[in-house]
Write a protein that holds these residues in place. Structure first.
Motif, PDB file in Angstrom:
ATOM      1  N   ASP A  14       1.756  -2.218  16.603  1.00  0.00           N
ATOM      2  CA  ASP A  14       0.781  -2.624  17.629  1.00  0.00           C
ATOM      3  C   ASP A  14      -0.324  -1.581  17.758  1.00  0.00           C
ATOM      4  OD1 ASP A  14       2.235  -4.926  18.148  1.00  0.00           O
ATOM      5  OD2 ASP A  14       3.188  -4.124  19.964  1.00  0.00           O
ATOM      6  N   GLU A  15       0.047  -0.304  17.771  1.00  0.00           N
ATOM      7  CA  GLU A  15      -0.947   0.770  17.867  1.00  0.00           C
ATOM      8  C   GLU A  15      -1.882   0.756  16.656  1.00  0.00           C
ATOM      9  OE1 GLU A  15       1.188   4.449  18.375  1.00  0.00           O
ATOM     10  OE2 GLU A  15       1.911   3.876  20.371  1.00  0.00           O
ATOM     11  N   ALA A  16      -1.333   0.484  15.483  1.00  0.00           N
ATOM     12  CA  ALA A  16      -2.163   0.416  14.278  1.00  0.00           C
ATOM     13  C   ALA A  16      -3.159  -0.737  14.387  1.00  0.00           C
ATOM     14  CB  ALA A  16      -1.289   0.259  13.041  1.00  0.00           C
ATOM     15  N   GLU A  18      -4.346  -1.989  17.169  1.00  0.00           N
ATOM     16  CA  GLU A  18      -5.319  -1.609  18.185  1.00  0.00           C
ATOM     17  C   GLU A  18      -6.312  -0.566  17.679  1.00  0.00           C
ATOM     18  OE1 GLU A  18      -2.854  -0.394  21.476  1.00  0.00           O
ATOM     19  OE2 GLU A  18      -2.114  -2.439  21.781  1.00  0.00           O
ATOM     20  N   SER A  19      -5.959   0.158  16.628  1.00  0.00           N
ATOM     21  CA  SER A  19      -6.858   1.173  16.080  1.00  0.00           C
ATOM     22  C   SER A  19      -7.939   0.578  15.180  1.00  0.00           C
ATOM     23  CB  SER A  19      -6.063   2.230  15.305  1.00  0.00           C
ATOM     24  OG  SER A  19      -5.631   1.729  14.049  1.00  0.00           O
ATOM     25  N   LEU A  20      -7.779  -0.686  14.808  1.00  0.00           N
ATOM     26  CA  LEU A  20      -8.797  -1.341  13.990  1.00  0.00           C
ATOM     27  C   LEU A  20     -10.053  -1.570  14.822  1.00  0.00           C
ATOM     28  CD1 LEU A  20      -6.592  -4.055  12.243  1.00  0.00           C
ATOM     29  CD2 LEU A  20      -7.470  -1.952  11.215  1.00  0.00           C
ATOM     30  N   LYS A  97       3.406   6.906  11.065  1.00  0.00           N
ATOM     31  CA  LYS A  97       2.268   6.321  11.784  1.00  0.00           C
ATOM     32  C   LYS A  97       1.088   6.111  10.841  1.00  0.00           C
ATOM     33  CE  LYS A  97       3.145   8.185  16.395  1.00  0.00           C
ATOM     34  NZ  LYS A  97       2.620   9.079  17.447  1.00  0.00           N
ATOM     35  N   GLU A  98       0.807   7.091  10.003  1.00  0.00           N
ATOM     36  CA  GLU A  98      -0.311   6.984   9.071  1.00  0.00           C
ATOM     37  C   GLU A  98      -0.065   5.884   8.041  1.00  0.00           C
ATOM     38  OE1 GLU A  98      -3.950   7.333   7.568  1.00  0.00           O
ATOM     39  OE2 GLU A  98      -3.252   8.295   9.409  1.00  0.00           O
ATOM     40  N   LYS A 101      -0.530   2.518   9.695  1.00  0.00           N
ATOM     41  CA  LYS A 101      -1.968   2.280   9.925  1.00  0.00           C
ATOM     42  C   LYS A 101      -2.654   1.858   8.625  1.00  0.00           C
ATOM     43  CE  LYS A 101      -5.973   4.538  11.981  1.00  0.00           C
ATOM     44  NZ  LYS A 101      -6.486   5.759  12.597  1.00  0.00           N
ATOM     45  N   ARG A 102      -2.364   2.557   7.520  1.00  0.00           N
ATOM     46  CA  ARG A 102      -2.965   2.208   6.225  1.00  0.00           C
ATOM     47  C   ARG A 102      -2.526   0.824   5.775  1.00  0.00           C
ATOM     48  NH1 ARG A 102      -1.789   7.519   4.361  1.00  0.00           N
ATOM     49  NH2 ARG A 102       0.045   6.680   3.331  1.00  0.00           N
ATOM     50  N   TRP A 105      -4.190  -1.953   7.911  1.00  0.00           N
ATOM     51  CA  TRP A 105      -5.595  -2.083   7.498  1.00  0.00           C
ATOM     52  C   TRP A 105      -5.685  -2.813   6.157  1.00  0.00           C
ATOM     53  CZ3 TRP A 105      -8.407  -0.592   3.275  1.00  0.00           C
ATOM     54  CH2 TRP A 105      -9.786  -0.779   3.377  1.00  0.00           C
TER      55      TRP A 105
END
Length: 131
Positions: A14-16, A18-20, A97-98, A101-102, A105
């Motif tokens: 969810d955080e990933a 929201e980071s978009l 986390k990274e 996120k990758r 994306w």
């Protein structure tokens, strides 16, 4: 292997998301994000993965760039984020986390019609030092 429960992993996904960039999320159409432990046997066969290969994520659907005027009544596209392969490959929470996120994306980029070559080029450009 990191020991992260499903609830925390879901929160990280969810955080990933929201980071978009906001416009990227707002323009996503008819797509669901799901979490699975690992690719299904059917996905593995379709993608021709050998038993030592796995995935962090998978986009299944019709990219926005390929949707025409006849696009209707279609099941939602699906972005699957695979938990166990990431837990095995990451040794710290920051690394996980990274990677999440990758992966998020990358799979969202497929929803927007980008192929692996374009995604790789954008990722390379993003990681280059800014002058």
């Amino acid at each position: 292997m990191l020991d992260i429960n499903e609830e925390l992993f879901s929160k990280l996904v969810d955080e990933a998301m929201e980071s978009l960039p906001a416009e990227q999320i707002e323009n996503m159409q008819n797509v669901s994000i799901v979490i699975a432990d690992e690719p299904t046997p059917e996905q593995r066969v379709r993608l021709k993965l050998n038993r030592h290969e796995s995935l962090y994520g998978l986009y299944e659907g019709i990219p926005l760039t390929q949707r025409g005027s006849g696009y209707s009544g279609v099941l939602p596209d699906k972005i699957t984020i695979f938990r166990i392969p990431m837990l095995y490959s990451c040794s710290t929470l920051a690394e996980l986390k990274e990677q999440i996120k990758r992966t998020v994306w990358h799979e969202v980029a497929h929803h927007y019609g980008l192929d692996h070559d374009r995604i790789d080029a954008l990722e390379k450009k993003k990681s280059e030092p800014q002058s």
